[in-house]
Design a protein around this motif. Structure first.
Motif, PDB file in Angstrom:
ATOM      1  N   GLN A  44      56.611 -31.881  66.586  1.00  0.00           N
ATOM      2  CA  GLN A  44      55.724 -30.713  66.557  1.00  0.00           C
ATOM      3  C   GLN A  44      56.333 -29.588  65.724  1.00  0.00           C
ATOM      4  O   GLN A  44      55.643 -28.951  64.941  1.00  0.00           O
ATOM      5  N   ARG A  45      57.626 -29.345  65.874  1.00  0.00           N
ATOM      6  CA  ARG A  45      58.282 -28.267  65.139  1.00  0.00           C
ATOM      7  C   ARG A  45      58.676 -28.655  63.721  1.00  0.00           C
ATOM      8  O   ARG A  45      58.710 -27.809  62.838  1.00  0.00           O
ATOM      9  N   LYS A  48      55.984 -31.409  59.655  1.00  0.00           N
ATOM     10  CA  LYS A  48      55.572 -31.017  58.295  1.00  0.00           C
ATOM     11  C   LYS A  48      56.776 -30.921  57.369  1.00  0.00           C
ATOM     12  O   LYS A  48      56.706 -31.310  56.204  1.00  0.00           O
ATOM     13  N   SER A  52      57.362 -33.156  54.059  1.00  0.00           N
ATOM     14  CA  SER A  52      57.479 -32.421  52.789  1.00  0.00           C
ATOM     15  C   SER A  52      58.770 -32.751  52.053  1.00  0.00           C
ATOM     16  O   SER A  52      58.773 -32.963  50.838  1.00  0.00           O
ATOM     17  N   LEU A 159      58.918 -21.523  56.072  1.00  0.00           N
ATOM     18  CA  LEU A 159      57.463 -21.494  56.078  1.00  0.00           C
ATOM     19  C   LEU A 159      56.909 -22.217  57.301  1.00  0.00           C
ATOM     20  O   LEU A 159      56.050 -21.694  58.009  1.00  0.00           O
ATOM     21  N   TYR A 160      57.404 -23.406  57.550  1.00  0.00           N
ATOM     22  CA  TYR A 160      56.886 -24.183  58.677  1.00  0.00           C
ATOM     23  C   TYR A 160      57.340 -23.613  60.015  1.00  0.00           C
ATOM     24  O   TYR A 160      56.630 -23.723  61.008  1.00  0.00           O
ATOM     25  N   ALA A 162      57.587 -20.439  60.588  1.00  0.00           N
ATOM     26  CA  ALA A 162      56.652 -19.336  60.799  1.00  0.00           C
ATOM     27  C   ALA A 162      55.305 -19.861  61.298  1.00  0.00           C
ATOM     28  O   ALA A 162      54.662 -19.209  62.127  1.00  0.00           O
ATOM     29  N   ASP A 163      54.892 -21.023  60.833  1.00  0.00           N
ATOM     30  CA  ASP A 163      53.634 -21.636  61.305  1.00  0.00           C
ATOM     31  C   ASP A 163      53.692 -21.979  62.786  1.00  0.00           C
ATOM     32  O   ASP A 163      52.672 -22.024  63.453  1.00  0.00           O
ATOM     33  N   ASN A 164      54.910 -22.255  63.283  1.00  0.00           N
ATOM     34  CA  ASN A 164      55.065 -22.705  64.667  1.00  0.00           C
ATOM     35  C   ASN A 164      55.289 -21.563  65.648  1.00  0.00           C
ATOM     36  O   ASN A 164      55.402 -21.808  66.846  1.00  0.00           O
ATOM     37  N   ARG A 165      55.386 -20.329  65.170  1.00  0.00           N
ATOM     38  CA  ARG A 165      55.573 -19.200  66.081  1.00  0.00           C
ATOM     39  C   ARG A 165      54.282 -18.927  66.838  1.00  0.00           C
ATOM     40  O   ARG A 165      53.197 -18.976  66.267  1.00  0.00           O
ATOM     41  N   ALA A 167      51.209 -17.029  68.340  1.00  0.00           N
ATOM     42  CA  ALA A 167      50.445 -15.902  67.791  1.00  0.00           C
ATOM     43  C   ALA A 167      50.464 -14.727  68.730  1.00  0.00           C
ATOM     44  O   ALA A 167      50.697 -14.763  69.869  1.00  0.00           O
TER      45      ALA A 167
END
Length: 167
Positions: A44-45, A48, A52, A159-160, A162-165, A167
């Motif tokens: 999950q973390r 990506k 990549s 980048l990824y 930050a996507d997992n933080r 909201a």
């Protein structure tokens, strides 16, 4: 055992399995990935990021293959699986044992330029890959490329993350 130390050890075991063993030992990479994903990181973390790094690295090395930088002893369009899996293993280290190399960016650049060519040289020597342009030119080209590659990979990791933080 601290997770970062385990991460570094698993990477090295995977590196040797890929470089020395190739096909018969590639199953070890699957075991390493399972240990990594269930104990050190998580899909999950880091999913990506791992995909990549695998794709970018395979593309970079396949491009270098097409330029004649590497010779695997046979005509091929893409790098061998064992080399592509090294990129996947590298992806497991970016948020763990190599996280300290991310900031400042020039640290990753210097370390990439200095140590990645040594890894390629050792891997080529152990696996029978040759450098048609010669060792010095090849390692210099790899140093220049890796001065950009490692900071870029750390950029993917940021980048990824930050996507997992939440909201």
């Amino acid at each position: 055992m601290p997770k970062n130390l385990l991460n570094a050890i698993l990477f090295q075991i995977g590196w040797f399995a890929c470089v020395l063993g190739g096909g018969p030992w590639l199953w070890l990479v699957a075991v390493i990935m399972l240990v990594h994903l269930f104990y050190i990181g998580s899909w999950q973390r880091e999913g990506k990021l791992l995909v990549s790094v695998f794709l970018m690295g395979s593309a970079v090395d396949s491009f270098l293959l097409q330029l004649g930088i590497f010779d695997f002893g046979e005509t091929r369009l893409l790098i061998p699986l064992w080399l592509a899996l090294l990129w996947l293993l590298l992806g497991t280290t970016l948020c763990h044992c190599l996280a300290w190399t991310a900031q400042p960016w020039w640290r990753a650049s210097l370390l990439g330029a200095g140590f990645a060519p040594l890894s390629y040289y050792a891997g080529a020597t152990l696996s029978g890959v040759s450098f048609p342009y010669g060792t010095t030119i090849t390692l210099a080209v790899l140093a220049l490329i890796w001065a950009a590659v490692l900071p870029t990979l750390h950029g993917f990791a940021r980048l990824y993350a930050a996507d997992n933080r939440p909201a």
